[in-house]
Design a protein around this motif. Structure first.
Motif, PDB file in Angstrom:
ATOM      1  N   PRO A  51     -68.336  -8.140 -41.048  1.00 52.93           N
ATOM      2  CA  PRO A  51     -69.328  -9.338 -41.425  1.00 52.93           C
ATOM      3  C   PRO A  51     -69.848 -10.138 -40.237  1.00 52.93           C
ATOM      4  CG  PRO A  51     -67.397  -8.882 -42.679  1.00 52.93           C
ATOM      5  CD  PRO A  51     -67.146  -7.955 -41.740  1.00 52.93           C
ATOM      6  N   TYR A  52     -68.923 -10.579 -39.386  1.00 51.75           N
ATOM      7  CA  TYR A  52     -69.587 -11.646 -38.241  1.00 51.75           C
ATOM      8  C   TYR A  52     -70.875 -10.869 -37.529  1.00 51.75           C
ATOM      9  CZ  TYR A  52     -69.693 -13.051 -33.167  1.00 51.75           C
ATOM     10  OH  TYR A  52     -70.029 -13.559 -32.005  1.00 51.75           O
ATOM     11  N   GLY A  53     -70.494  -9.937 -36.894  1.00 53.21           N
ATOM     12  CA  GLY A  53     -71.827  -9.187 -36.472  1.00 53.21           C
ATOM     13  C   GLY A  53     -73.196  -9.303 -36.972  1.00 53.21           C
ATOM     14  N   GLY A  55     -76.432  -6.721 -24.378  1.00 50.04           N
ATOM     15  CA  GLY A  55     -75.225  -7.068 -24.882  1.00 50.04           C
ATOM     16  C   GLY A  55     -74.861  -6.136 -25.972  1.00 50.04           C
ATOM     17  N   ALA A  56     -75.447  -4.849 -25.916  1.00 48.44           N
ATOM     18  CA  ALA A  56     -75.327  -4.168 -27.224  1.00 48.44           C
ATOM     19  C   ALA A  56     -73.956  -3.680 -27.661  1.00 48.44           C
ATOM     20  CB  ALA A  56     -76.382  -2.941 -26.903  1.00 48.44           C
ATOM     21  N   SER A  57     -73.194  -3.792 -26.790  1.00 51.00           N
ATOM     22  CA  SER A  57     -71.646  -3.368 -27.286  1.00 51.00           C
ATOM     23  C   SER A  57     -70.834  -4.419 -27.879  1.00 51.00           C
ATOM     24  CB  SER A  57     -70.914  -2.804 -25.832  1.00 51.00           C
ATOM     25  OG  SER A  57     -70.980  -3.792 -25.008  1.00 51.00           O
ATOM     26  N   GLY A  58     -71.174  -5.753 -27.875  1.00 49.35           N
ATOM     27  CA  GLY A  58     -70.420  -6.853 -28.469  1.00 49.35           C
ATOM     28  C   GLY A  58     -70.440  -6.741 -30.014  1.00 49.35           C
ATOM     29  N   GLY A  59     -69.775  -7.787 -30.366  1.00 50.51           N
ATOM     30  CA  GLY A  59     -69.628  -8.049 -31.971  1.00 50.51           C
ATOM     31  C   GLY A  59     -71.121  -8.042 -32.578  1.00 50.51           C
ATOM     32  N   ILE A  60     -71.938  -9.004 -32.038  1.00 53.04           N
ATOM     33  CA  ILE A  60     -73.403  -9.182 -32.697  1.00 53.04           C
ATOM     34  C   ILE A  60     -74.229  -8.169 -32.261  1.00 53.04           C
ATOM     35  CG2 ILE A  60     -75.243 -10.688 -32.479  1.00 53.04           C
ATOM     36  CD1 ILE A  60     -73.427 -13.058 -31.700  1.00 53.04           C
ATOM     37  N   CYS A 103     -75.585  -2.460 -21.874  1.00 56.46           N
ATOM     38  CA  CYS A 103     -74.005  -2.761 -21.822  1.00 56.46           C
ATOM     39  C   CYS A 103     -73.335  -2.386 -20.772  1.00 56.46           C
ATOM     40  CB  CYS A 103     -73.292  -2.123 -22.948  1.00 56.46           C
ATOM     41  SG  CYS A 103     -73.514  -0.443 -22.835  1.00 56.46           S
ATOM     42  N   GLY A 104     -72.121  -2.526 -20.337  1.00 53.55           N
ATOM     43  CA  GLY A 104     -71.280  -2.167 -19.387  1.00 53.55           C
ATOM     44  C   GLY A 104     -71.204  -0.542 -19.317  1.00 53.55           C
ATOM     45  N   THR A 105     -70.451   0.011 -18.189  1.00 56.68           N
ATOM     46  CA  THR A 105     -70.612   1.408 -18.016  1.00 56.68           C
ATOM     47  C   THR A 105     -69.637   2.120 -19.059  1.00 56.68           C
ATOM     48  OG1 THR A 105     -70.577   1.038 -15.641  1.00 56.68           O
ATOM     49  CG2 THR A 105     -70.211   3.397 -16.295  1.00 56.68           C
ATOM     50  N   PRO A 106     -68.505   1.445 -19.179  1.00 58.56           N
ATOM     51  CA  PRO A 106     -67.473   2.160 -20.229  1.00 58.56           C
ATOM     52  C   PRO A 106     -67.973   2.205 -21.594  1.00 58.56           C
ATOM     53  CG  PRO A 106     -66.580   0.379 -19.150  1.00 58.56           C
ATOM     54  CD  PRO A 106     -67.764   0.148 -18.916  1.00 58.56           C
ATOM     55  N   ARG A 107     -69.101   1.281 -21.900  1.00 56.61           N
ATOM     56  CA  ARG A 107     -69.372   1.504 -23.416  1.00 56.61           C
ATOM     57  C   ARG A 107     -70.675   1.925 -23.574  1.00 56.61           C
ATOM     58  NH1 ARG A 107     -65.698  -2.267 -22.250  1.00 56.61           N
ATOM     59  NH2 ARG A 107     -66.985  -3.147 -20.673  1.00 56.61           N
ATOM     60  N   LEU A 108     -71.074   2.825 -22.721  1.00 57.22           N
ATOM     61  CA  LEU A 108     -72.847   3.392 -22.776  1.00 57.22           C
ATOM     62  C   LEU A 108     -72.604   4.509 -24.070  1.00 57.22           C
ATOM     63  CD1 LEU A 108     -73.470   4.203 -18.962  1.00 57.22           C
ATOM     64  CD2 LEU A 108     -74.522   2.277 -20.663  1.00 57.22           C
ATOM     65  N   ILE A 168     -78.001 -11.342 -26.091  1.00 56.48           N
ATOM     66  CA  ILE A 168     -77.171 -12.202 -26.933  1.00 56.48           C
ATOM     67  C   ILE A 168     -76.213 -13.356 -26.226  1.00 56.48           C
ATOM     68  CG2 ILE A 168     -74.961 -11.460 -28.275  1.00 56.48           C
ATOM     69  CD1 ILE A 168     -77.254  -9.536 -29.499  1.00 56.48           C
ATOM     70  N   MET A 169     -75.883 -12.949 -24.885  1.00 54.79           N
ATOM     71  CA  MET A 169     -75.142 -13.946 -24.174  1.00 54.79           C
ATOM     72  C   MET A 169     -75.861 -14.740 -23.295  1.00 54.79           C
ATOM     73  SD  MET A 169     -71.881 -13.203 -25.411  1.00 54.79           S
ATOM     74  CE  MET A 169     -70.848 -13.514 -23.909  1.00 54.79           C
ATOM     75  N   ASN A 170     -77.317 -14.514 -23.474  1.00 53.76           N
ATOM     76  CA  ASN A 170     -78.062 -15.370 -22.516  1.00 53.76           C
ATOM     77  C   ASN A 170     -77.758 -14.842 -20.902  1.00 53.76           C
ATOM     78  OD1 ASN A 170     -79.750 -17.487 -21.274  1.00 53.76           O
ATOM     79  ND2 ASN A 170     -78.355 -19.178 -21.819  1.00 53.76           N
TER      80      ASN A 170
HETATM   81  N1  LIG Z   1     -76.757 -18.022 -32.555  1.00 52.65           N
HETATM   82  C1  LIG Z   1     -75.878 -17.740 -33.251  1.00 52.65           C
HETATM   83  O1  LIG Z   1     -75.890 -18.235 -34.661  1.00 52.65           O
HETATM   84  C2  LIG Z   1     -74.633 -17.422 -32.854  1.00 52.65           C
HETATM   85  C3  LIG Z   1     -73.470 -16.864 -33.750  1.00 52.65           C
HETATM   86  C4  LIG Z   1     -72.302 -16.580 -33.251  1.00 52.65           C
HETATM   87  C5  LIG Z   1     -72.049 -16.312 -31.902  1.00 52.65           C
HETATM   88  N2  LIG Z   1     -73.012 -16.757 -31.128  1.00 52.65           N
HETATM   89  C6  LIG Z   1     -72.803 -16.567 -29.707  1.00 52.65           C
HETATM   90  O2  LIG Z   1     -72.822 -15.207 -29.408  1.00 52.65           O
HETATM   91  C7  LIG Z   1     -72.127 -14.979 -28.180  1.00 52.65           C
HETATM   92  C8  LIG Z   1     -70.830 -14.130 -28.856  1.00 52.65           C
HETATM   93  O3  LIG Z   1     -71.532 -12.920 -28.850  1.00 52.65           O
HETATM   94  P1  LIG Z   1     -70.375 -11.603 -29.216  1.00 52.65           P
HETATM   95  O4  LIG Z   1     -69.748 -11.961 -30.305  1.00 52.65           O
HETATM   96  O5  LIG Z   1     -71.426 -10.251 -29.409  1.00 52.65           O
HETATM   97  O6  LIG Z   1     -69.730 -11.343 -27.582  1.00 52.65           O
HETATM   98  P2  LIG Z   1     -68.975 -10.008 -27.244  1.00 52.65           P
HETATM   99  O7  LIG Z   1     -68.410  -9.399 -28.324  1.00 52.65           O
HETATM  100  O8  LIG Z   1     -67.830 -10.586 -26.500  1.00 52.65           O
HETATM  101  O9  LIG Z   1     -69.879  -9.085 -26.485  1.00 52.65           O
HETATM  102  C9  LIG Z   1     -70.519  -9.609 -25.150  1.00 52.65           C
HETATM  103  C10 LIG Z   1     -71.553  -8.565 -25.091  1.00 52.65           C
HETATM  104  O10 LIG Z   1     -72.285  -9.188 -23.668  1.00 52.65           O
HETATM  105  C11 LIG Z   1     -72.203  -7.951 -22.680  1.00 52.65           C
HETATM  106  N3  LIG Z   1     -72.395  -8.650 -21.493  1.00 52.65           N
HETATM  107  C12 LIG Z   1     -71.408  -9.025 -20.472  1.00 52.65           C
HETATM  108  N4  LIG Z   1     -71.823  -9.481 -19.553  1.00 52.65           N
HETATM  109  C13 LIG Z   1     -73.144  -8.908 -19.493  1.00 52.65           C
HETATM  110  C14 LIG Z   1     -74.078  -8.851 -18.328  1.00 52.65           C
HETATM  111  N5  LIG Z   1     -74.103  -9.239 -17.040  1.00 52.65           N
HETATM  112  N6  LIG Z   1     -75.265  -8.244 -18.908  1.00 52.65           N
HETATM  113  C15 LIG Z   1     -75.559  -7.953 -20.138  1.00 52.65           C
HETATM  114  N7  LIG Z   1     -74.922  -7.797 -20.988  1.00 52.65           N
HETATM  115  C16 LIG Z   1     -73.407  -8.397 -20.802  1.00 52.65           C
HETATM  116  C17 LIG Z   1     -70.786  -7.151 -23.069  1.00 52.65           C
HETATM  117  O11 LIG Z   1     -71.182  -5.867 -22.611  1.00 52.65           O
HETATM  118  P3  LIG Z   1     -69.639  -5.074 -21.976  1.00 52.65           P
HETATM  119  O12 LIG Z   1     -68.587  -5.446 -22.830  1.00 52.65           O
HETATM  120  O13 LIG Z   1     -70.324  -3.597 -22.164  1.00 52.65           O
HETATM  121  O14 LIG Z   1     -69.575  -5.271 -20.495  1.00 52.65           O
HETATM  122  C18 LIG Z   1     -70.978  -7.304 -24.765  1.00 52.65           C
HETATM  123  O15 LIG Z   1     -71.929  -6.238 -25.284  1.00 52.65           O
HETATM  124  C19 LIG Z   1     -71.417 -16.464 -27.754  1.00 52.65           C
HETATM  125  O16 LIG Z   1     -71.838 -16.802 -26.810  1.00 52.65           O
HETATM  126  C20 LIG Z   1     -71.704 -17.371 -29.161  1.00 52.65           C
HETATM  127  O17 LIG Z   1     -71.891 -18.686 -28.964  1.00 52.65           O
HETATM  128  C21 LIG Z   1     -74.132 -17.039 -31.558  1.00 52.65           C
END
Ligand SMILES: NC(=O)c1ccc[n+]([C@@H]2O[C@H](COP(=O)([O-])OP(=O)(O)OC[C@H]3O[C@@H](n4cnc5c(N)ncnc54)[C@H](OP(=O)(O)O)[C@@H]3O)[C@@H](O)[C@H]2O)c1
Length: 331
Positions: free
Chosen positions: A144-146, A169-174, A193-198, A230-232
């Motif tokens: 649900p969250y993603g 940020g393709a490997s994270g929750g969103i 994404c990072g190397t281990p998650r390609l 995703i993560m700015n």
């Molecule tokens: N807009 C909204 O309504 C909303 C709602 C909920 C959350 N958010 C925001 O979403 C963020 C959390 O997202 P999430 O849950 O998807 O996080 P997450 O599961 O922790 O995933 C983080 C992602 O960022 C990637 N990443 C890390 N360093 C990077 C880099 N230098 N360049 C490119 N990618 C990089 C990671 O890749 P690897 O792991 O492969 O290294 C991973 O894919 C929070 O900042 C939160 O504030 C926004």
């Protein structure tokens, strides 16, 4: 009932199993016997919000203070974490029509948390739906969250079939939900994404994957209709040349700088910055259920931990080594 509780902010060691009163559903509520919850970024923030200083906060400053007040200034106000869950309906309030005892369900509680417990009450019109039969409780808890975050954001930018979309940020929750949803909408998807998650991102359906530790996607000459950061981690300045003339730079995490860029670019006909907050809703939860049933969205569970090892689950998520979701099994 048993619940994973915490009464002070801190490392995963603040999480403890405690006996609590089992909740009683109101007339419009269902009581859910929780089987699985996932651990996502919301749980890590909630567990130690005092460490999330305004500079570490990934949202505009005006949103930091209400969040800090909401979670608790010196110690947590909410003592049970867990925002996405799956379980079985144990009983229903007398006005409930959508569910019956024994229904398998999954759902989302957002910031109200509370799913890290054996039992949970949800309003029948809350964000909860019947769990698709083709996935396990563990998988259902990780969806649900993603999905509920990525869906409204992709809709906000009117994603279209045939568009070239890059998810940073393709490997994270969103991001993992965004990759699959962008494919569902018919886009050609590149996941960063990072190397281990390609391999993980490729298996989600991405047409191409880029390792951000080895390649800067803004320097490879590719041009996109949409860059979803995703993560700015990148910036509009850097991405501008990688966007088509009417391309969009979409952010899920953003600061005031990006909000001003959004205002500025909204007045022009060219490339746009869009900062958007997802408003989770039941319609998207039902759409998510349908997409899971059709095999359009799946969850990849990396590791499951029993509730007694919740601290270990949090440590594993914090380690940054996960590829997929981390789930706590309850009971
Ligand atoms: N807009 C909204 O309504 C909303 C709602 C909920 C959350 N958010 C925001 O979403 C963020 C959390 O997202 P999430 O849950 O998807 O996080 P997450 O599961 O922790 O995933 C983080 C992602 O960022 C990637 N990443 C890390 N360093 C990077 C880099 N230098 N360049 C490119 N990618 C990089 C990671 O890749 P690897 O792991 O492969 O290294 C991973 O894919 C929070 O900042 C939160 O504030 C926004």
């Amino acid at each position: 009932m048993k619940a994973i509780t915490y009464t002070e902010y801190g490392t995963p060691d603040v999480l403890h199993i405690k006996e609590m009163n089992k909740p009683t559903p109101k007339d419009n509520e269902i009581l859910i016997r929780v089987h699985a919850v996932s651990v996502n970024m919301g749980d890590l923030w909630g567990r130690n919000f005092k460490a999330i200083t305004p500079s570490k906060f990934s949202m505009p400053l005006p949103l930091w203070l209400p969040s800090r007040l909401y979670f608790g200034v010196t110690k947590p106000r909410i003592n049970v974490l867990g925002n996405e869950f799956a379980g079985e309906v144990e009983s229903v309030g007398r006005d409930v029509k959508r569910f019956k005892k024994g229904d398998p369900v999954f759902g989302y509680r957002g910031q109200s948390m509370g799913a890290n417990a054996e039992y949970l009450c949800m309003a029948e019109n809350g964000i909860v739906a019947v769990k698709p039969a083709n996935i396990s409780y563990e998988e259902a808890a990780a969806i649900p969250y993603g999905a509920l975050t990525a869906l409204p954001l992709l809709r906000r930018v009117n994603i279209q079939p045939g568009q070239k979309v890059l998810i940073n940020g393709a490997s994270g929750g969103i991001g993992s939900a965004a990759v699959q949803l962008a494919k569902y909408y018919g886009a050609e998807v590149t996941g960063v994404c990072g190397t281990p998650r390609l391999g993980f991102v490729k298996a989600l359906g991405a047409d191409k994957v880029i390792d951000y530790t080895k390649e800067d996607f803004t320097q490879n000459g590719e041009i996109y209709d949409l860059i979803f950061d995703i993560m700015n981690k990148s910036s509009f300045e850097k991405c501008k040349d990688s966007l088509k003339p009417n391309g969009v730079y979409l952010l899920a995490s953003f600061k005031m700088k990006q909000v001003f860029q959004m205002l500025q670019t909204s007045r022009s006909n060219g490339k746009k910055v869009i900062c958007a907050l997802a408003m989770e809703n039941l319609e998207d939860m039902e759409l998510t259920r349908k997409l899971v049933e059709e095999g359009k969205i799946k969850a990849v569970v990396d590791k499951c931990f029993p509730m007694e090892r919740a601290a270990e689950a949090h440590r594993y998520v914090e380690s940054g080594n996960k590829a997929g979701s981390v789930v706590i099994t309850i009971g």
